[in-house]
Design an enzyme around this catalytic site. Structure first.
Site, PDB file in Angstrom:
ATOM      1  N   HIS A 152       0.830  -1.208   0.000  1.00 41.31           N
ATOM      2  CA  HIS A 152       0.000   0.000   0.000  1.00 41.31           C
ATOM      3  C   HIS A 152       0.866   1.260   0.000  1.00 41.31           C
ATOM      4  CE1 HIS A 152      -3.625   2.392   1.276  1.00 41.31           C
ATOM      5  NE2 HIS A 152      -2.670   3.181   1.760  1.00 41.31           N
ATOM      6  N   GLU A 153       1.800   1.331   0.924  1.00 45.88           N
ATOM      7  CA  GLU A 153       2.626   2.527   1.024  1.00 45.88           C
ATOM      8  C   GLU A 153       3.530   2.682  -0.196  1.00 45.88           C
ATOM      9  OE1 GLU A 153       1.834   4.711   3.041  1.00 45.88           O
ATOM     10  OE2 GLU A 153       0.563   3.476   4.315  1.00 45.88           O
TER      11      GLU A 153
ATOM     12  N   HIS B 127       1.697   4.494  -2.865  1.00 41.91           N
ATOM     13  CA  HIS B 127       1.816   5.945  -2.706  1.00 41.91           C
ATOM     14  C   HIS B 127       3.163   6.433  -3.239  1.00 41.91           C
ATOM     15  CE1 HIS B 127      -1.796   6.911  -0.534  1.00 41.91           C
ATOM     16  NE2 HIS B 127      -1.521   6.151   0.507  1.00 41.91           N
TER      17      HIS B 127
ATOM     18  N   HIS C  88       3.263   6.832  -6.912  1.00 43.96           N
ATOM     19  CA  HIS C  88       2.545   8.040  -7.322  1.00 43.96           C
ATOM     20  C   HIS C  88       3.472   9.259  -7.260  1.00 43.96           C
ATOM     21  CE1 HIS C  88      -1.713  10.107  -6.982  1.00 43.96           C
ATOM     22  NE2 HIS C  88      -1.137  10.315  -8.144  1.00 43.96           N
TER      23      HIS C  88
END
Length: 674
Positions: free
Chosen positions: A465-466, A469, A472
């Site tokens: 998940h991290e 980020h 991105h």
């Protein structure tokens, strides 16, 4: 000697000089950077030339570069390795920074230049990106009070300053409660705990400087303790400490702080002309209105609660078979759910963990990113980082430098709880091509010396998940920092992170990287099959604890603010029929997402709003017949990952997928629909 924060950063890739910075350097550096920023703002506001994009908006983009650079280092250290000096500095900086922010947005001459440029924008040959940045800049000024006058203007300054200080106080109180509690265990009390929990408890006891093992309030330690300890009395004691963070009375109690924050947010919204804070906050988000948020949450709540209620009956029956009387309690759920998972799926955490080593999961994330986007990660040795536990990699593509990625994975008493991604430096092109420095922070249980770090499946999902980020940020390719990377609507920012989680569930990824930490053998196929078959196990519980928190957050910020947030929390949970054996994922006194700052206030629903899209987005790869389909990955990067906030989030998603999705894929993915 020159302050190292203000000198040129000559470390590789312009990394911060962590090894040369002392806590004494921060206050003078912030003061000097504020003075420089104020001078830059004055020069823009007082410029006798007519406003242009370059001399106004572009100049604003660069005005506080030094301040941003200094604060990126400070807040990274304050979050990952707090100490009394840094906590005192946070309290000192909060009013200073709030005052500076108010000065900028309420500078009449400056806003007049921005407003004039906006009204005359058709006369300036603006690119699409410049037009977007101009619109966002003006909107930010207006929503920050630039058009207010007299009392309203002065009062808004006071409100924002006080909110800033309260957010710092809330965070520090929570950290103090988390840091101050631990439960020592005797050797007898370790009975029934798998080796990885015992190992983590011994490591925690060493950190707390006690003679034996200890349980702390680190999620990666307390959750497996609740899953495996057969001692109901110890589970209850640990649960009580975990759920009472911020509500223990005394100086670290957050309940009055939460009430004041909610009252001030409401006043802020009224000053700006909105009915309530949720209406103000959601105006610029994809959801748009509180009603739209509640509609989505309730569509998910009803099937989730029904599933959880049915699961609770099964778990209570198991508990009674153990001759434990009374009702199933929140400190019982994880213990009996773990046992039930073993019975129904022949699966348990202790069996899985040896196959989910931290190093392998990092490699898995890098490899997935390589297959999707062609990036490569090379370890950076000998560079100074924020903590000895942290490590760094250079990220390249086709031999060209893209970013530096830092991973700080282990829990410690000085680190804020949870997991997050932040940028020590964001991507931009104006003012020179600037490549990002991105950090993922997690709180995984640190193993004893010489032992491999083993993750739960939930930990591994958090790592993915991290890193979503981080992608991105690292793949961002825009001109202006204000729309770079994760600078998007809050209910869109979780799309890349939650989407990247899906690749952890791709069988070929687990087959390659889920190898035994000691033997190196791959996870047996039957275990892999059982793991994937149990992907939606206990999803009623997980969905209920999350949606309950999101509904309480929404209720806090809709209508009149509650004088007693705890009473309002209880009323909301009663209204929705909260199962008694499940608690909110984040109760009010430790709901840092909502009360440590404005980021997720009236916005905790964002994870689910984004999940509607991430479930649908991964379907695009399934429809292509390959989780690593090159063309779909190119579209994902082109329309979402590289463009930041270049256009409205709904436009970006529609460009990628051709349409906006409904919640059907989400419900199906969570096992809550046929």
């Amino acid at each position: 000697m020159q302050n190292p924060l203000l000198a040129e950063w000559d470390a590789p890739f312009g990394l911060p000089p962590f090894d040369r910075v002392s806590d004494d350097d921060f206050a003078p550096a912030v003061d000097a950077a504020l003075a420089e920023a104020r001078a830059n703002i004055a020069a823009i506001a007082d410029n006798p030339e007519p406003p242009t994009f370059e001399n106004t908006i572009e100049a604003l983009e660069l005005a506080d570069d030094t301040l941003s650079r200094v604060l990126s280092v400070f807040y990274n250290l304050a979050g990952t390795d707090a100490n009394p000096e840094r906590e005192a500095l946070q309290r000192e900086f909060s009013p200073k920074l709030s005052a500076y922010s108010s000065e900028v947005v309420m500078n009449e001459a400056l806003f007049k230049r921005v407003d004039t440029l906006w009204n005359e924008r058709e006369n300036h040959d603006l690119t699409d990106e410049q037009a977007r940045v101009l619109m966002l800049s003006r909107r930010s000024f207006v929503r920050s009070g630039a058009q207010l006058e007299g009392y309203a203007r002065d009062r808004l300054k006071e409100v924002t300053s006080r909110l800033s200080a309260l957010g710092v106080e809330f965070t520090q109180n929570l950290l103090a409660d988390e840091r101050g509690w631990f439960m020592e265990l005797t050797e007898d009390e370790l009975e029934g705990l798998p080796g990885f929990v015992v190992d983590a408890a011994r490591s925690a006891g060493k950190e707390k400087e006690v003679n034996g093992p200890a349980i702390t309030l680190s999620r990666s330690l307390i959750v497996p303790f609740l899953q495996f300890s057969p001692r109901r009395d110890l589970r209850e004691r640990a649960w009580a400490a975990w759920t009472s963070r911020g509500a223990n009375g005394g100086e670290t109690d957050n309940r009055a702080i939460a009430a004041e924050i909610l009252s001030l947010r409401e006043e802020r919204a009224h000053l700006l002309g909105y009915d309530d804070f949720a209406s103000f906050k959601l105006e610029t988000q994809m959801a748009g209105t509180p009603d739209a948020v509640r509609d989505l949450l309730m569509q998910v709540w009803e099937p989730a609660r029904a599933t959880a209620d049915a699961d609770a009956m099964r778990l209570q029956a198991m508990m009674h078979n153990d001759d434990e009387q009374g009702d199933l309690e929140p400190w019982d759920w994880r213990f009996y759910s773990e046992r039930r998972r073993g019975e129904e799926h022949d699966l348990n955490e202790a069996e899985l963990k040896p196959y989910l080593s931290l190093d392998n999961m990092i490699d898995a994330a890098f490899t997935c990113a390589n297959r999707l986007f062609g990036i490569e990660a090379k370890p950076l040795e000998g560079v100074a980082l924020n903590h000895p536990d942290a490590r760094a990699w250079e990220i390249t593509r086709d031999g060209e430098h893209l970013a530096v990625f830092i991973g700080d994975y282990f829990a410690r008493g000085s680190k804020r709880s949870g997991a997050w991604c932040s940028a020590l430096r964001s991507q931009r092109k104006v003012g020179g091509d600037t490549r990002p420095v991105v950090i993922n922070v997690c709180n995984f249980a640190k193993p004893s010396d010489g032992q491999p770090a083993l993750l739960s499946y939930d930990d591994a999902r958090t790592l993915f998940h991290e890193f979503g980020h981080a992608l991105h940020q690292m793949l961002s390719d825009v001109t202006y920092e204000s729309i770079s990377g994760t600078s998007v609507a809050r209910d869109f920012v979780e799309l890349p992170s939650q989407l990247f989680e899906h690749w952890l569930e791709v069988p070929e990824v687990l087959a390659e990287f889920a190898t035994h930490a000691e033997t190196g053998e791959p996870m047996p196929k039957d275990l892999l099959d059982r793991l994937l078959a149990a992907a939606t196990y206990d999803m009623g519980f997980q969905t209920v604890e999350y949606v309950a928190s999101a509904l309480v957050d929404l209720a806090f910020h809709t209508g009149e603010p509650p004088a007693d947030p705890m009473q309002r929390q209880a009323e909301v949970l009663d209204d929705i029929g909260m199962p008694r054996a499940i608690a909110m994922r984040h109760a009010t006194p430790h709901f840092a997402h909502v009360f440590s700052g404005d980021g997720y206030s009236a916005g905790y629903y964002s994870y689910m709003w984004s999940e509607v899209m991430d479930a649908d987005a991964f379907e695009a790869f399934k429809e292509a017949g390959d989780a690593f389909d090159t063309e779909t990955a190119k579209k994902l990067e082109a329309h979402i990952l590289s463009v930041g906030g270049l256009r409205e989030a709904s436009e970006l998603y529609t460009e990628f997928r051709g349409r906006m999705p409904g919640p059907e894929a989400l419900l199906k993915g969570r096992g809550l629909a046929a």
